[in-house]
Design an enzyme around this catalytic site. Structure first.
Site, short mmCIF file in Angstrom:
data_model
loop_
_atom_site.label_atom_id
_atom_site.label_comp_id
_atom_site.label_asym_id
_atom_site.label_seq_id
_atom_site.Cartn_x
_atom_site.Cartn_y
_atom_site.Cartn_z
N HIS A 171 7.70 5.24 5.63
CA HIS A 171 6.71 6.05 6.36
C HIS A 171 7.04 6.15 7.85
O HIS A 171 6.54 7.03 8.53
CB HIS A 171 5.31 5.46 6.16
CG HIS A 171 4.79 5.65 4.77
ND1 HIS A 171 3.83 6.57 4.45
CD2 HIS A 171 5.13 5.07 3.59
CE1 HIS A 171 3.57 6.53 3.15
NE2 HIS A 171 4.36 5.62 2.61
N ASP A 382 7.19 8.93 16.02
CA ASP A 382 6.23 8.80 14.91
C ASP A 382 6.91 9.25 13.63
O ASP A 382 7.65 10.25 13.65
CB ASP A 382 5.03 9.72 15.19
CG ASP A 382 3.71 9.12 14.73
OD1 ASP A 382 3.74 8.34 13.77
OD2 ASP A 382 2.68 9.45 15.32
P1 ADQ Z 1 -0.17 6.02 11.32
O1 ADQ Z 1 0.70 5.40 12.35
O2 ADQ Z 1 -1.46 5.34 11.06
O3 ADQ Z 1 0.61 6.18 9.92
P2 ADQ Z 1 -0.90 8.95 11.37
O4 ADQ Z 1 0.09 9.63 10.51
O5 ADQ Z 1 -1.28 9.74 12.56
O6 ADQ Z 1 -0.41 7.54 11.88
O7 ADQ Z 1 -2.20 8.69 10.50
C1 ADQ Z 1 -3.40 8.22 11.07
C2 ADQ Z 1 -4.53 8.38 10.04
O8 ADQ Z 1 -5.67 7.68 10.52
C3 ADQ Z 1 -4.93 9.84 9.87
O9 ADQ Z 1 -4.99 10.13 8.49
C4 ADQ Z 1 -6.31 9.93 10.51
O10 ADQ Z 1 -7.22 10.76 9.84
C5 ADQ Z 1 -6.81 8.51 10.44
N1 ADQ Z 1 -7.70 8.31 11.59
C6 ADQ Z 1 -7.42 8.63 12.84
N2 ADQ Z 1 -8.47 8.35 13.63
C7 ADQ Z 1 -9.42 7.84 12.86
C8 ADQ Z 1 -10.71 7.34 13.11
N3 ADQ Z 1 -11.22 7.31 14.33
N4 ADQ Z 1 -11.40 6.88 12.09
C9 ADQ Z 1 -10.88 6.90 10.86
N5 ADQ Z 1 -9.66 7.34 10.57
C10 ADQ Z 1 -8.92 7.80 11.55
C11 ADQ Z 1 1.93 5.84 9.43
C12 ADQ Z 1 3.11 6.30 10.28
C13 ADQ Z 1 3.00 7.80 10.54
C14 ADQ Z 1 2.95 8.54 9.20
C15 ADQ Z 1 1.90 7.95 8.28
C16 ADQ Z 1 1.99 8.52 6.88
O11 ADQ Z 1 3.15 5.60 11.51
O12 ADQ Z 1 4.10 8.26 11.29
O13 ADQ Z 1 2.63 9.89 9.44
O14 ADQ Z 1 2.05 6.54 8.17
O15 ADQ Z 1 3.27 8.40 6.37
#
Ligand code: ADQ
Length: 488
Positions: A171, A382
């Site tokens: 990921h 990311d």
């Molecule tokens: P993350 O580093 O967690 O994931 P991201 O892909 O942006 O990063 O996902 C964050 C998730 O958290 C989103 O689905 C979002 O909806 C949720 N979220 C954000 N703010 C929130 C809040 N206040 N309350 C509840 N939920 C919230 C890791 C990797 C990424 C990759 C993903 C998936 O670091 O690069 O995209 O896995 O593979």
């Protein structure tokens, strides 16, 4: 013989458990994209999910069995917990995974702590996962392992003599050779990765980086089809491909239009009347580039005085790894910057930065996605960044602007509609904020339409199907059941 089924293996199980009063345990199912996407593949087909329950104090056997059967009933597939001790969590999770692999894979070498003690715990816990797989699954099952925390599982399965077909999806990004070379365990990690039957990366860049490391360090060359490469090792063939992860686009778009979200959008708009709202949503993590973003926003206010009193930044930071001191330092740095900007620019009736350090509800999150004119997504690096895709899916009025870091995996797909920036280039980010603020409606619509069409086409179901599809194309590999998931 029982049919082949898919088994998902990840550090965390898709539930959280909590101890209430009188020794009662309750479970809550998680609702992330991966859980939604895997549901149809696992449900009622003998599918399983193997992972850690996220607690150090395990429930007694009776409570645990009750919890697991309740969850299995709710989810439609079985959960197999892996027990990890407090010391292992320290060294395998906080240590090797999050103080070594996480920063290294995000090109942030100076954040790495190559403590040799961590490596053994990492091997030991990966071995525990392999043992749980060997015990809880059938030889014909297809084992799909997720993320950097579990890169050694295929090797550990072989070592304990358990034959399984395995796939691995990373990921996070995979770093270029010059960075990966610094890892003291570079040969071990690469060789172990090549024990999976299929390896999946988020972007072409990550796949190329991996193949470059394999070529240089292990002297092995990849051959084969354009999108799936093959490497032949002493143990057999490994297939390697790019599978950009996505979201359940239609579900996000539908929920964003629902009544509760619409009401919340009205409240947000009333509270910020006639303002151009810019949104940042991130987990508290140094890879997300929040301080750089705040500096760029301050630069924009300094360089473009016409935006003062007109734009507001809503920055939501979701608490994460808060017991780690470097994360506490990051929080303080963010809060000092927010204080500085607000101290300098706030006037009666206008506050430039609205900062929330908490996990907001799904309704609130979707309402912010819908209500804000611009999303400012500027990670230093990311894997993908799902926030960017979720923002577009929720932008049902198709008039929002996305400013996106070129170092987010999502940039590879969204470059035609987003304003791409180098997050380290404060002046460029500040100019892009101004560009978004001044952009005509026609152009905003044109860009957003493109973004939404592309995410809708390449949704999370497409991702699952392409990964599992690639595993089936391997002769003798892959699940036998008809696992393809229709996009609802
Ligand atoms: P993350 O580093 O967690 O994931 P991201 O892909 O942006 O990063 O996902 C964050 C998730 O958290 C989103 O689905 C979002 O909806 C949720 N979220 C954000 N703010 C929130 C809040 N206040 N309350 C509840 N939920 C919230 C890791 C990797 C990424 C990759 C993903 C998936 O670091 O690069 O995209 O896995 O593979």
């Amino acid at each position: 013989m029982s049919p082949k089924s898919v088994v998902v293996v990840s550090n965390r199980l898709p539930i959280t458990i909590e101890k209430m009063e009188e020794e009662q345990w309750v479970n809550h199912s998680s609702s992330g994209g991966l859980v939604t996407a895997m549901g149809p593949v696992l449900r009622n087909r003998g599918g399983k999910w193997i992972g850690w329950l996220g607690v150090q104090e395990m429930p007694d056997d009776t409570s645990l069995n009750n919890l697991l059967s309740r969850s299995a009933e709710e989810l439609g597939y079985a959960l197999i917990p892996v027990n990890i001790t407090g010391e292992e969590i320290e060294k395998y999770y906080h240590g090797f995974s999050n103080e070594i692999l996480w920063p290294l894979f995000h090109d942030l070498l100076s954040n790495c702590n190559f403590d040799p003690q961590y490596a053994n715990a990492y091997r030991k816990v990966n071995r525990k996962f392999a043992q749980a797989i060997a015990k809880g699954t059938h030889e014909k099952d297809y084992i799909w392992v997720h993320d950097y925390l579990l890169s050694l599982v295929a090797r550990e399965l072989r070592k304990i003599g358990a034959q399984r077909q395995t796939g691995f999806f990373l990921h996070t990004p995979f770093p270029p050779l010059d960075i990966f070379m610094k890892l003291p365990w570079r040969f071990e990690i690469l060789e172990a990765a090549l024990e999976y039957d299929l390896l999946g990366f988020q972007t072409e860049r990550d796949t190329k980086n991996f193949l470059g490391c394999v070529r240089y360090l292990l002297k092995l060359k990849a051959t084969g089809r354009k999108n799936i490469k093959t490497i032949v090792t002493k143990k057999g063939e490994v297939h390697i491909g790019t599978f950009p992860i996505s979201i359940d686009f239609k579900e996000f778009a539908k929920s964003a239009a629902a009544e509760d979200v619409t009401q919340e959008v009205k409240i947000i708009r009333q509270n910020h009347e006639n303002r151009h709202l810019i949104l940042g949503v991130d987990r508290l993590d140094y890879t997300k580039g929040i301080p750089h973003r705040l500096r760029a926003f301050a630069e924009a206010l300094a360089c473009y005085p016409e935006m003062r009193g007109e734009i507001e930044l809503i920055q939501i930071v979701v608490p994460s790894r808060v017991d780690v001191s470097s994360y506490q330092d990051l929080k303080q740095e963010i809060e000092a910057l927010v204080g500085e900007i607000n101290g300098r620019y706030t006037t009666g009736g206008w506050t430039p930065v609205h900062y929330m350090f908490r996990s907001v509800s799904r309704t609130e999150l979707l309402a912010y996605y819908r209500a804000c004119e611009t999303a400012l997504i500027t990670p230093l690096k990311d894997g993908m960044n799902l926030v960017a895709k979720e923002y577009c899916a929720c932008n049902i009025d198709e008039n929002g602007v996305v400013i996106l870091s070129e170092f987010a995996g999502a940039a590879a797909e969204l470059h035609h509609g987003a304003l791409l920036v180098n997050p380290y280039d404060i002046e460029k980010v500040s100019r892009s904020i101004h560009q978004a603020f001044s952009m005509e409606l026609d152009e905003r619509r044109k860009r957003m339409k493109k973004l939404r069409e592309s995410i809708c086409r390449n949704d999370i179901f497409h991702w699952v199907n392409s990964f599992l599809g690639a595993s089936v194309k391997n002769p003798n590999n892959g699940p036998e059941v008809d696992f393809f998931v229709p996009s609802p």
